[in-house]
Design an enzyme around this catalytic site. Structure first.
Site, short mmCIF file in Angstrom:
data_model
loop_
_atom_site.label_atom_id
_atom_site.label_comp_id
_atom_site.label_asym_id
_atom_site.label_seq_id
_atom_site.Cartn_x
_atom_site.Cartn_y
_atom_site.Cartn_z
N SER A 168 0.81 -1.23 0.00
CA SER A 168 0.00 0.00 0.00
C SER A 168 0.84 1.27 0.00
CB SER A 168 -0.93 0.01 1.22
OG SER A 168 -0.18 0.02 2.42
N LYS B 263 -7.34 3.66 7.97
CA LYS B 263 -6.29 4.61 7.57
C LYS B 263 -6.80 6.05 7.61
CE LYS B 263 -3.78 1.36 4.60
NZ LYS B 263 -3.39 1.02 3.21
#
Length: 944
Positions: A834, A877
């Site tokens: 990511s 996140k």
């Protein structure tokens, strides 16, 4: 009696009231107030070690002397008439160090120690066996233990003495008679006044008495068994003449047998006869009483003054009908068991098996082992809820009430709640359809019943009417069609997968409450044996049903909510079978309506049971078993969800647990958020609840101190951030905060912790230095993260001229330089696909000298073509980014769907920009920048 030898032996003074005879083994308890015996035992061990190679202590002789009695002379003569009936002994246990010869009896036994029990403790027991009679001549006390000079005596028996032979045979007969009566008294209900012998021990004693060849030895043995006083045993010990000793023991046996015979009688049809037992026929009498073919009479044996009456053979066999006597107890229990089986409404197959087993049980004697096995099996059949069900609370308010119940018990978990409400809605619709079908069936049955009498009347008078017959057949066919329209409930089998502490188990309990069903939990963690699931076969000792059948018995209904907890921790295939394979039939909706337990061995319908399984991971669940369950993933709670759960559920609960009220401790959202972010890092809320409990315990101490000191006004109920360090210690986890200033080569990435529930920002730092083109990676990066750095560097090197980083397309940007990529918090492992876009932007920032805005964060993976691909953990996140002070977030375009599930406060607090290519990300980071490759990017992108 022949005098053999004179020796000096270690001496043990027997406790008061104890007499040891030759040929008898006796236990002597040794306590701390007898140090002389401990010293004697040490000497015996020392002599045994020097005497024999193996150190056997039974080779070392000792002497055992009883205490003297004032009623018996030194030679065993009785000094006071009826002294044998006197039970008062003025002589107490004496101090071994001060003992004299007058304190002890003149006669004793030479003995040997055959064992020691209870070694290693303060108290122990000696096993001492008498060997031969001895006479004490002198006692010495110059050692830690006593010693005695003694003379051994051996029995002298004349084989041609007819008087002795006659006494010996009489002694044998009386001894066997006593054994037979004691054996019989073990069977007859009695009080504690008449001891009893087990049949096995009685047979062994009878055999020992029959085979005994020495009159003196048998007399000593029976003197130890027969009831006698201390003085009488001393007389037997002092009886050197064998004939005199045998006569004394015969006298004792005659007395005890007379007492027993006077206290026992047999009552037969109101006729009382003396209880006389021939020693040779005692065994035959007992066998007659137990003989199965004996006619069923009303006789019984009674023992007046000795407790409850003794049932005769009919009572033993459990066959006597009527009456309120004890012999009716067993038939009444069988009738009660039969009534329970009838009330259980067994299935046809189960009823057939139960009827057969009941008939077998009535023919089995209760003392046989098979009786208990069969009875336990029938009781299990009676306890299983074959047709008993709980009526579901299905009405107009069903969904509303269930939704409220789930929302009250759990915050979030929308996917799970949605699936459960769907099940309730389907169940509600099926019930509505079944109600309509039942009404139509009832009407069709009435029509069919109305046409049947007309048909019978017509048959009596005239020929059958074809029209009537057609009408009856049509109604019967219609009835069958309507019955086939009944909707069958096949409960779903759900699998809740998620990290620990997110509420999987409590969610299943809430489902049971919402449905109004019974709840049962089966813990599958650590199950290694297939028989624990499917039960043991009845051929094994202590066989029992499996966990599923036991759960139905405890729930008491056929449609409970059954929680299969920790199904991912079921053991695999082993010598005990494969438990996970046994679960296949339990959890298969197409098979579990005929589930067969090995113990019950009758098909059982499990289709009405709502199974909910829980697991932390799918990796250990076999694919065939996983295919049978509907998997629902439960992610970890976010920080916002944890704060809501803490404020609405955990804090009120812990206030009650710690004896505080809501106005005595006041939590603010800031304090709760600080506990979540700095003191816990988990997917669930278990540690959060522990930390809240720690804070409340600290406040409870403060409140109690203020109240006890008489100054309750000094107590401050308001919790502040400074109080947390006092109650919880220093912060366990430190959150990253967005930088206020920026510099080239530093980019803010986003991370979701593997424990679930929490997210944060992660700084990516890149520095260059003179070198040979090498790349150094630090920060405990995983393999996937290292590959992301390599892909990002390759893309930047391939497009360096288009980015304006080199003067010509053939120039290598890494020539004569090396770079170092680092992620702070080096002790924490980092991995995952990511960070590709952040790595590429960091490299471009370093090589171009342009800084990235500090309030901008990004996440996404890139390919060699520059495409930005989707990543996971978007919810965690972005919540972490908002908490860290980030204002703008770059996300892959493929993650647009994940943004819809974000809390509204996150959507309002962040500017979310979606990008599909690295060039779009570059434009968003540096909107004023000019790049050579921008004119070609649209053409290249369209071709791709």
């Amino acid at each position: 009696m022949a005098r053999t030898q004179t020796v000096t032996l270690p001496l043990i003074i027997l406790p008061r009231g104890t007499v040891l005879l030759p040929g008898v083994v006796q236990r002597i308890a040794v306590s701390s107030n007898r140090p002389d015996i401990a010293s004697l035992l040490a000497t015996v061990y020392t002599r045994a070690a020097s005497k024999t190679p193996n150190g056997r202590i039974d080779t070392v002789p000792i002497a055992c002397i009883p205490l003297a009695s004032p009623f018996v002379g030194p030679s065993g003569q009785l000094l006071i008439q009826d002294g044998e009936n006197n039970t008062v002994h003025p002589i107490q246990d004496i101090d071994p160090s001060k003992v004299t010869k007058s304190d002890l009896f003149s006669w004793g036994v030479g003995a040997k120690i055959t064992g020691v029990e209870g070694r290693g403790t303060g108290e122990f027991t000696l096993l001492v066996e008498g060997v031969a009679r001895i006479r004490v001549e002198n006692i010495y006390s110059d050692k830690p233990y006593l010693e005695a000079r003694i003379v051994y005596y051996q029995d002298e028996v004349s084989l041609t003495d007819p008087a002795l032979d006659e006494l010996f045979q009489h002694l044998k007969n009386l001894s066997r008679e006593l054994v037979a009566i004691l054996r019989l008294s073990a069977i007859i209900p009695r009080s504690g006044s008449v001891p009893g012998l087990s049949p096995l021990l009685a047979r062994r004693l009878d055999l020992f008495i029959t085979k005994q060849k020495l009159p003196g030895a048998l007399a000593d043995f029976m003197a130890n068994i027969v009831e006698s006083s201390y003085e009488e045993k001393l007389q037997v010990l002092a009886a050197l003449d064998v004939k005199e000793r045998v006569a004394k023991v015969i006298e004792l046996l005659d007395r005890q047998l007379g007492n027993i015979k006077n206290n026992m009688k047999i009552t037969v049809t109101s006729t009382t006869l003396p209880f006389t037992i021939d020693p040779d026929s005692a065994k035959r009498e007992i066998e007659k009483m137990w003989k199965p073919g004996k006619p069923k009479g009303q006789g019984k044996v009674s023992a007046p003054g000795m407790g409850m009456p003794f049932p005769g053979p009919a009572g033993f066999m459990g066959r006597t009908p009527g009456g309120n006597s004890d012999e009716d107890q067993e038939p009444n229990e069988l009738e009660e068991l039969q009534k329970r089986l009838e009330a259980a409404k067994l299935s046809p197959e189960a009823a057939k098996v139960a009827d057969r087993e009941i008939k077998r049980l009535k023919k089995i004697h209760p003392a046989q082992a098979e009786y208990a096995v069969t009875r336990t099996y029938l009781e299990t059949l009676a306890d299983i809820p074959w047709t008993v069900t709980t009526d579901d609370r299905l009405g107009p308010q069903t969904l509303t009430r269930a939704r409220k119940q789930l929302d009250d018990d759990h915050y979030g978990l929308e996917k799970v709640k949605k699936r459960l409400l769907e099940y309730l809605a389907v169940l509600r619709l099926k019930q509505s359809i079944n109600d309509d079908v039942e009404a139509q069936i009832k009407q069709a049955e009435q029509e069919l019943g109305a046409s049947e009498p007309n048909k019978d009347e017509t048959a009596k008078t005239t020929e059958p009417d074809p029209a009537v017959e057609e009408k009856v057949k049509a109604n019967a066919a219609k009835l069958e069609v309507l019955k086939s329209k009944r909707m069958v409930d096949r409960s779903p089998i759900l699998l809740l997968v998620g990290p620990p502490g997110v509420g999987k188990t409590s969610l299943a309990r809430s489902v049971a409450i919402a449905l109004g069903r019974k709840f049962h939990r089966i813990s599958l963690g650590g199950v290694r044996d297939e028989a624990e699931i499917r039960g043991h076969r009845r051929t094994y000792v202590a066989a029992m049903p499996g966990l599923v059948v036991q759960g139905l018995k405890k729930a008491g209904v056929a449609n409970p909510v059954c929680l299969l907890d920790e199904i991912d921790k079921v053991g695999g295939s082993s010598v005990h079978g494969d438990p996970s394979a046994a679960m296949l039939e339990v959890l298969d909706p197409e098979q579990n309506h005929t589930f067969t337990d090995h113990y019950v061995n009758i098909p059982l319908d499990l289709s009405k049971v709502l199974f909910i399984a829980t697991a932390n991971s799918l990796d250990t669940i076999p694919p065939p078993l996983l295919d049978r369950m509907e998997t629902i993933y439960i992610p970890g709670y976010t920080t916002l969800e944890k704060r809501h759960i803490a404020m609405q559920h955990l804090i009120p609960k812990q206030l009650r647990v710690n004896g505080l009220s809501s106005d005595q401790v006041i939590f603010t959202p800031e304090v709760v958020s600080k506990i979540i972010e700095s003191y816990t890092r988990e997917a669930g809320v278990r540690n959060l609840e522990r930390e809240i409990s720690s804070v409340l315990r600290g406040k409870a101490v403060e409140f109690a101190d203020a109240k006890d000191s008489g100054h309750p006004e000094k107590y401050n109920p308001q919790l502040t951030l400074d109080d947390l360090e006092k109650f919880l210690g220093i912060e366990k986890f430190e959150e990253e905060i967005a930088e206020k200033t920026s510099r080239p080569g530093i980019v803010t990435g986003l991370v979701a912790y593997s424990s679930g529930g929490n997210g944060s920002i992660l700084f990516i730092e890149v520095a260059d230095m003179p070198g040979n083109g090498s790349v150094q990676l630090t920060g405990k990066l995983g393999d996937v993260l290292k590959e992301s750095v390599e892909v990002a560097l390759t893309w930047v090197k391939a497009h360096a001229f288009e980015l304006g980083l080199t003067q010509n397309a053939a120039e290598n940007i890494m020539k004569d330089r090396s770079i170092h990529v680092h992620c702070p918090s080096g002790s924490i492992p980092k991995d995952g696909p990511s960070s590709g876009i952040a790595q590429a932007i960091a490299l471009i920032s370093l090589f171009s000298g342009k800084a990235v805005p500090p309030t901008m964060a990004m996440t996404g993976e890139i390919s060699l073509r520059g495409r930005v691909t989707a990543v996971g953990g978007i919810k965690e996140k972005l919540i972490g980014a908002l908490r860290a002070g980030v204002k703008t977030v770059l996300l892959p375009a493929q993650n647009r769907k994940d943004v819809k599930d974000l809390p509204q406060e996150v959507k309002d607090g962040l500017e979310i920009i979606h990008v599909s290519h690295i060039w779009e990300a570059i434009q968003q980071v540096w909107p004023d920048g000019q790049w050579r490759g921008e004119q070609q990017r649209g053409h290249v992108q369209s071709r791709l």
